[in-house]
Design a protein around this motif. Structure first.
Motif, PDB file in Angstrom:
ATOM      1  N   PHE A  15     -36.824 -24.390 -16.589  1.00  0.00           N
ATOM      2  CA  PHE A  15     -37.231 -23.175 -15.877  1.00  0.00           C
ATOM      3  C   PHE A  15     -38.019 -22.264 -16.831  1.00  0.00           C
ATOM      4  CE2 PHE A  15     -33.115 -24.501 -14.023  1.00  0.00           C
ATOM      5  CZ  PHE A  15     -33.529 -24.781 -12.730  1.00  0.00           C
ATOM      6  N   PRO A  16     -39.255 -22.653 -17.206  1.00  0.00           N
ATOM      7  CA  PRO A  16     -39.998 -21.886 -18.210  1.00  0.00           C
ATOM      8  C   PRO A  16     -40.332 -20.448 -17.782  1.00  0.00           C
ATOM      9  CG  PRO A  16     -41.415 -23.538 -17.198  1.00  0.00           C
ATOM     10  CD  PRO A  16     -40.023 -23.795 -16.715  1.00  0.00           C
ATOM     11  N   MET A  17     -40.416 -20.193 -16.495  1.00  0.00           N
ATOM     12  CA  MET A  17     -40.731 -18.850 -16.001  1.00  0.00           C
ATOM     13  C   MET A  17     -39.498 -18.128 -15.474  1.00  0.00           C
ATOM     14  SD  MET A  17     -43.821 -18.972 -16.793  1.00  0.00           S
ATOM     15  CE  MET A  17     -44.453 -17.452 -16.173  1.00  0.00           C
ATOM     16  N   ASP A  60     -37.025 -21.649  -8.635  1.00  0.00           N
ATOM     17  CA  ASP A  60     -37.793 -21.788  -9.862  1.00  0.00           C
ATOM     18  C   ASP A  60     -38.965 -20.814  -9.789  1.00  0.00           C
ATOM     19  OD1 ASP A  60     -39.297 -22.570 -12.049  1.00  0.00           O
ATOM     20  OD2 ASP A  60     -39.160 -24.712 -11.602  1.00  0.00           O
ATOM     21  N   ASP A  62     -41.580 -20.651 -11.545  1.00  0.00           N
ATOM     22  CA  ASP A  62     -42.836 -21.212 -12.030  1.00  0.00           C
ATOM     23  C   ASP A  62     -43.811 -21.405 -10.869  1.00  0.00           C
ATOM     24  OD1 ASP A  62     -44.885 -22.578 -13.264  1.00  0.00           O
ATOM     25  OD2 ASP A  62     -43.603 -24.132 -14.127  1.00  0.00           O
ATOM     26  N   ASP A  63     -44.957 -20.738 -10.920  1.00  0.00           N
ATOM     27  CA  ASP A  63     -45.966 -20.881  -9.866  1.00  0.00           C
ATOM     28  C   ASP A  63     -46.518 -22.302  -9.778  1.00  0.00           C
ATOM     29  OD1 ASP A  63     -45.858 -18.315  -8.888  1.00  0.00           O
ATOM     30  OD2 ASP A  63     -47.466 -17.572 -10.186  1.00  0.00           O
ATOM     31  N   GLN A  64     -46.393 -23.075 -10.860  1.00  0.00           N
ATOM     32  CA  GLN A  64     -46.901 -24.444 -10.884  1.00  0.00           C
ATOM     33  C   GLN A  64     -45.923 -25.445 -10.259  1.00  0.00           C
ATOM     34  OE1 GLN A  64     -50.071 -25.029 -11.880  1.00  0.00           O
ATOM     35  NE2 GLN A  64     -50.132 -22.801 -12.089  1.00  0.00           N
ATOM     36  N   ALA A  65     -44.695 -25.006  -9.956  1.00  0.00           N
ATOM     37  CA  ALA A  65     -43.711 -25.902  -9.335  1.00  0.00           C
ATOM     38  C   ALA A  65     -44.190 -26.272  -7.933  1.00  0.00           C
ATOM     39  CB  ALA A  65     -42.345 -25.236  -9.264  1.00  0.00           C
ATOM     40  N   THR A  70     -39.451 -25.992  -5.664  1.00  0.00           N
ATOM     41  CA  THR A  70     -39.266 -24.553  -5.839  1.00  0.00           C
ATOM     42  C   THR A  70     -37.789 -24.176  -5.772  1.00  0.00           C
ATOM     43  OG1 THR A  70     -41.440 -24.090  -4.959  1.00  0.00           O
ATOM     44  CG2 THR A  70     -39.875 -22.287  -4.924  1.00  0.00           C
TER      45      THR A  70
END
Length: 149
Positions: A15-17, A60, A62-65, A70
């Motif tokens: 969960f980087p974000m 999550d 992260d917008d890239q998920a 999500t």
């Protein structure tokens, strides 16, 4: 070499974000055992520790998920229902960080084509930034005797 067991991962790698808990901590129903006479299902237990399993739904950040990734479920093996941190975010979702996070890859063939999916487990959930303190406390407790869950 194939990994056939769970492996340790950091919360920041998964969960980087950041991660936000949606809903509450719920017991995991065991669908592999018969239904009780009252119609309810027993709670699933962890095969390694024998502790009851609980789960939380996590968003999550992260917008890239992908849309499918999500919202994920994270299971926690604990004798008693884990207590999530207070929600100080001003949103309906509670920011959380997982302690002792592990991952297990599996093939999800429920869609139109199979894909690699992930199953996550954690030792506990805490407020963001508190994981190092919780891990240090757990390590200290482990060396001085049984750990309370």
């Amino acid at each position: 070499m194939a990994l056939q067991k769970r492996f340790q991962v950091s919360h920041g790698d998964v969960f980087p974000m950041g991660a936000f808990m949606k809903g509450s901590v719920e017991p995991v129903s065991d669908f592999d055992v018969p239904v009780r006479p009252d119609g309810s299902r027993p709670q699933q237990v962890d095969k390694d520790s024998g502790l009851p399993l609980w789960q939380v739904t996590v968003l999550d950040a992260d917008d890239q998920a992908s849309r499918r990734d999500t919202a994920v479920s994270v299971k926690i093996a604990a004798q008693f229902q884990p207590v999530p941190p207070d929600n100080t975010s001003g949103t309906p979702w509670r920011p959380v960080e997982f302690v002792g996070l592990t991952a297990l890859a599996y093939v999800d063939d429920s869609g139109s084509r199979p894909r690699v999916a992930w199953s996550f487990r954690a030792d506990n959930l805490v407020a963001p930034g508190e994981a190092k303190k919780a891990a240090t406390t757990s390590a200290g407790s482990a060396s001085s005797g049984p750990r309370a869950a």
